[in-house]
Design a protein around this motif. Sequence first.
Motif, PDB file in Angstrom:
ATOM      1  N   ARG A 137       9.004  -6.454  -5.958  1.00 36.55           N
ATOM      2  CA  ARG A 137       8.530  -5.098  -5.664  1.00 36.55           C
ATOM      3  C   ARG A 137       9.669  -4.108  -5.897  1.00 36.55           C
ATOM      4  O   ARG A 137      10.801  -4.324  -5.463  1.00 36.55           O
ATOM      5  N   GLY A 138       9.354  -3.035  -6.586  1.00 33.46           N
ATOM      6  CA  GLY A 138      10.366  -2.051  -6.937  1.00 33.46           C
ATOM      7  C   GLY A 138      10.452  -0.916  -5.939  1.00 33.46           C
ATOM      8  O   GLY A 138       9.913  -0.978  -4.829  1.00 33.46           O
ATOM      9  N   LYS A 139      11.138   0.125  -6.348  1.00 35.43           N
ATOM     10  CA  LYS A 139      11.304   1.325  -5.535  1.00 35.43           C
ATOM     11  C   LYS A 139      10.425   2.425  -6.122  1.00 35.43           C
ATOM     12  O   LYS A 139      10.589   2.809  -7.274  1.00 35.43           O
ATOM     13  N   ARG A 140       9.493   2.935  -5.335  1.00 34.02           N
ATOM     14  CA  ARG A 140       8.566   3.958  -5.804  1.00 34.02           C
ATOM     15  C   ARG A 140       9.119   5.343  -5.469  1.00 34.02           C
ATOM     16  O   ARG A 140       9.455   5.628  -4.321  1.00 34.02           O
ATOM     17  N   ILE A 141       9.184   6.191  -6.480  1.00 38.03           N
ATOM     18  CA  ILE A 141       9.728   7.541  -6.331  1.00 38.03           C
ATOM     19  C   ILE A 141       8.658   8.549  -6.716  1.00 38.03           C
ATOM     20  O   ILE A 141       8.076   8.454  -7.798  1.00 38.03           O
ATOM     21  N   THR A 142       8.404   9.502  -5.827  1.00 36.82           N
ATOM     22  CA  THR A 142       7.394  10.522  -6.083  1.00 36.82           C
ATOM     23  C   THR A 142       7.988  11.904  -5.837  1.00 36.82           C
ATOM     24  O   THR A 142       8.604  12.139  -4.796  1.00 36.82           O
ATOM     25  N   LEU A 143       7.804  12.806  -6.797  1.00 35.90           N
ATOM     26  CA  LEU A 143       8.237  14.190  -6.663  1.00 35.90           C
ATOM     27  C   LEU A 143       7.004  15.083  -6.682  1.00 35.90           C
ATOM     28  O   LEU A 143       6.144  14.945  -7.553  1.00 35.90           O
ATOM     29  N   ARG A 144       6.915  16.005  -5.715  1.00 33.65           N
ATOM     30  CA  ARG A 144       5.766  16.900  -5.616  1.00 33.65           C
ATOM     31  C   ARG A 144       6.237  18.336  -5.531  1.00 33.65           C
ATOM     32  O   ARG A 144       7.387  18.617  -5.171  1.00 33.65           O
ATOM     33  N   ASP A 145       5.309  19.264  -5.841  1.00 35.13           N
ATOM     34  CA  ASP A 145       5.620  20.685  -5.685  1.00 35.13           C
ATOM     35  C   ASP A 145       5.051  21.182  -4.361  1.00 35.13           C
ATOM     36  O   ASP A 145       4.548  20.394  -3.541  1.00 35.13           O
TER      37      ASP A 145
END
Length: 512
Positions: A137-145
């Motif tokens: 399992r990896g590292k999930r990265i999310t960028l939002r405005d």
Amino acid sequence: MTELWKTGVFVAVALALTGAAVITTRDRVTRNEAFNDQGQPFFPEFKDPLLCTDLEVVDFDPSTATASRFRVMFKDNTWVIPSHYDYPADARDRLSKTAAAVMDLTKDSIRSDNGDDQEAMGVIDPLDAKVSALKGRGKRITLRDASEKVLAEFVIGDEVKDRSGQRYVRVPGQKRIYGVAVKAEPSTRFADWIETNLLKVDAAKLRKIEFDNYKVNLEQGYQKGEVLDVDRKDSAAPWTMPGLAAGQEVNPDKMKAVTDALADLKIVGVRLKPAGLTRDLKKSDQKGITLTAPTVASLQGKGFYMTKDGQLLSNQGDVRVYTDEGVVYTLRFGEVTFGAGDELEVGERDDAEKKKDEPKKKDGATAENRYVMVTVSFDPTLIPEPRVEEAKPSVPVGQLPADVLAPDPKDPKTIAAEEVAKKKAEMEKAEYEKKIADGKKRAKELTDRFASWYYVTPGASFRSINLDRAALVRPKQVPAPPGGAAGFPGFPGGGEMPTFPDGAGGLPQVHP
């Protein structure tokens, strides 16, 4: 009929071959279109890193089979860390730099379209409950405005073995796995996003430290201790303590350790205070704290206590630190706490505060730490006032001073000298008033900063700062005289008389 049947067979075969050719050509075109995204940006519409107001990182711990979330977001005109009681994210520049690095990520190489490769490449979504695998399992990265629109989202996996500097990367919901030169991987460490230096005080500015060595606990109550005042005139002067015996002095090594520990007192965890206590601590006089059940319970749980008249006491006494800026820090040391990871950083939450999507990260390692409360006040007497020109000494009767003649007030030299003196006095007054204003402002800023939080600091720092007389005082050290060690000057090894070859000791014999 036979010839006709043969002709029909030939036509059918020709049509079949033609159809196969068409299908093959279409498949080739489809495959070419599928692979033509190599070298393209992942999210071409994401062009302004300043649009990012929300960064979330989800990591997975296979030892506990839990996913932990770390989030930094812009809330009420402040960058905060929601998982840590909305603690201020002082390292706000890190977010824009991270966003800029993520914005530039491109699909450098295509590694696989096979879903079975996700585990081996470490790009399984840490939030995917449909997958039973704990590894990979990896590292999930999310960028939002600001509108919570997703600007970019990735699952970052293991390093690509045959491509130096690349990591396996996959977009959630898609099968394709890419090799990507990841320039900046967002940190999930609380310490990387905050100002870890609790006091942010310059050791050279410390002028006085009071060690109030009382103790308080629920079993034995209040136990009075000795109050020790240690001060110095400036940063180069030695530390002194009133009332020391003639053969005693303040231990400079211990005071060096104290000032260094104060200047570098680390934050390793935070706890939120009740709103009422925070409000009372922000008052200018910091007195008359309202006694409520939530406030008393919150304080006692950390090793702090209140008297009936609203004064704060602490489990391990107080240390008051005075600076030449007029700022006075009061450090109250509470109970010991152990833990690591989220358990150390945010502690146990109430059921109402716990979130299903924010499981607590656990770690087998533990370390001794201690709760500390910090309050700040301002003392203008710590800032020296401008010196007033001293009056000239009186002259004995019958004796005239060298400058017996009064200066001519109209003399240009006298006028110029008076003007210089006047400007100097005005500058010194203005500088003094500015220091007073700056000191008050600094104390107010620090009060607002500290009022909402209990801090957790390393146990080693507590032991370096919270000292008693036995640690602070030592026998006065006699400096060695120049040219040799203490004792008989000039002789190696000290004061013993050297032995000469003509006898057992003493001076050599004199012969006529």
